[in-house]
Design a protein around this motif. Structure first.
Motif, PDB file in Angstrom:
ATOM      1  N   TYR A 118       0.827  -1.208   0.000  1.00 56.02           N
ATOM      2  CA  TYR A 118       0.000   0.000   0.000  1.00 56.02           C
ATOM      3  C   TYR A 118       0.861   1.259   0.000  1.00 56.02           C
ATOM      4  O   TYR A 118       0.563   2.230  -0.706  1.00 56.02           O
ATOM      5  N   LEU A 119       1.937   1.244   0.769  1.00 56.21           N
ATOM      6  CA  LEU A 119       2.843   2.394   0.775  1.00 56.21           C
ATOM      7  C   LEU A 119       3.497   2.561  -0.600  1.00 56.21           C
ATOM      8  O   LEU A 119       3.672   3.687  -1.081  1.00 56.21           O
ATOM      9  N   LEU A 120       3.814   1.454  -1.253  1.00 50.27           N
ATOM     10  CA  LEU A 120       4.406   1.523  -2.588  1.00 50.27           C
ATOM     11  C   LEU A 120       3.382   1.997  -3.621  1.00 50.27           C
ATOM     12  O   LEU A 120       3.742   2.722  -4.560  1.00 50.27           O
ATOM     13  N   ALA A 121       2.123   1.624  -3.463  1.00 46.95           N
ATOM     14  CA  ALA A 121       1.079   2.146  -4.356  1.00 46.95           C
ATOM     15  C   ALA A 121       0.943   3.655  -4.176  1.00 46.95           C
ATOM     16  O   ALA A 121       0.732   4.393  -5.148  1.00 46.95           O
TER      17      ALA A 121
ATOM     18  N   PHE B  59      11.735   8.547  -5.502  1.00 43.18           N
ATOM     19  CA  PHE B  59      11.128   7.335  -4.941  1.00 43.18           C
ATOM     20  C   PHE B  59      11.168   7.402  -3.418  1.00 43.18           C
ATOM     21  O   PHE B  59      10.157   7.169  -2.745  1.00 43.18           O
ATOM     22  N   PHE B  60      12.335   7.743  -2.871  1.00 39.28           N
ATOM     23  CA  PHE B  60      12.483   7.767  -1.417  1.00 39.28           C
ATOM     24  C   PHE B  60      11.709   8.918  -0.774  1.00 39.28           C
ATOM     25  O   PHE B  60      11.148   8.756   0.303  1.00 39.28           O
ATOM     26  N   VAL B  61      11.640  10.055  -1.439  1.00 42.21           N
ATOM     27  CA  VAL B  61      10.845  11.177  -0.919  1.00 42.21           C
ATOM     28  C   VAL B  61       9.372  10.779  -0.879  1.00 42.21           C
ATOM     29  O   VAL B  61       8.684  10.994   0.123  1.00 42.21           O
ATOM     30  N   ALA B  62       8.889  10.179  -1.961  1.00 39.59           N
ATOM     31  CA  ALA B  62       7.482   9.754  -2.011  1.00 39.59           C
ATOM     32  C   ALA B  62       7.199   8.680  -0.965  1.00 39.59           C
ATOM     33  O   ALA B  62       6.153   8.708  -0.302  1.00 39.59           O
ATOM     34  N   LEU B  63       8.116   7.744  -0.784  1.00 40.79           N
ATOM     35  CA  LEU B  63       7.932   6.688   0.215  1.00 40.79           C
ATOM     36  C   LEU B  63       7.935   7.282   1.628  1.00 40.79           C
ATOM     37  O   LEU B  63       7.149   6.877   2.484  1.00 40.79           O
TER      38      LEU B  63
END
Length: 172
Positions: free
Chosen positions: A66-69, A90-94
């Motif tokens: 869910y976090l990856l979605a 990617f890391f900022v969004a995660l």
């Protein structure tokens, strides 16, 4: 980072019911996640640092399905061109996804694991990361809420993608 594309969702109307000349319309949300956002995400998953991070997070504390979605949703909302996305996005969004979804009852919140993985004990890069995080949020129009339905819709686009198997419920 400059925001370049409009990420405003469009509205569609559908007939909910029709009886004679009476009709009731219902507004439907149309996803702003486009196929190119899924391609960007898949490209980022092939990055060696991202791969190492996902392998490192064996308990899925900061990178479940869910976090990856939510990462894909955020990449979509940020409105950058696909070629502009880098591993740091990617890391900022995660990190933002964890900020939105995870409770911080621990002494060290799980999202701090992302920073520890990226920078180790070197705190010099963290202010730059925070600055990029704020820029990313601004590009997203400060819209960080992602519904469960949106996450499931994102996962349904490519249900065989290996990261959708990262389910915390299966670890117990």
């Amino acid at each position: 980072m400059s925001c370049t594309q409009s990420t405003e969702p469009t509205e569609n109307w559908a007939v909910e019911w029709l009886l004679g000349l009476k009709m009731r319309l219902k507004k439907q949300r149309v996803s702003t996640v486009l196929p190119e956002h899924h391609k960007v995400f898949n490209r980022l998953l092939e990055d060696p640092v991202v791969k190492r991070f996902l392998a490192w997070d064996k308990q899925l504390r900061v990178s479940d399905k869910y976090l990856l979605a939510m990462v894909i949703a955020y990449l979509s909302r940020a409105g950058l061109y696909p070629w502009q996305y880098r591993r740091i996005h990617f890391f900022v969004a995660l990190y933002l996804a964890n900020d939105m979804e995870e409770d911080e009852e621990d002494d060290e919140p799980p999202k701090q694991a992302i920073l520890s993985f990226l920078f180790g004990k070197d705190d010099a890069q963290r202010p730059l990361f925070d600055h990029l995080r704020l820029q990313f949020m601004r590009c997203m129009g400060w819209k960080a809420w992602v519904t469960l339905e949106e996450c499931e819709e994102i996962q349904a686009y490519d249900p065989e993608l290996w990261v959708w198997g990262r389910d915390r419920a299966l670890l117990a």
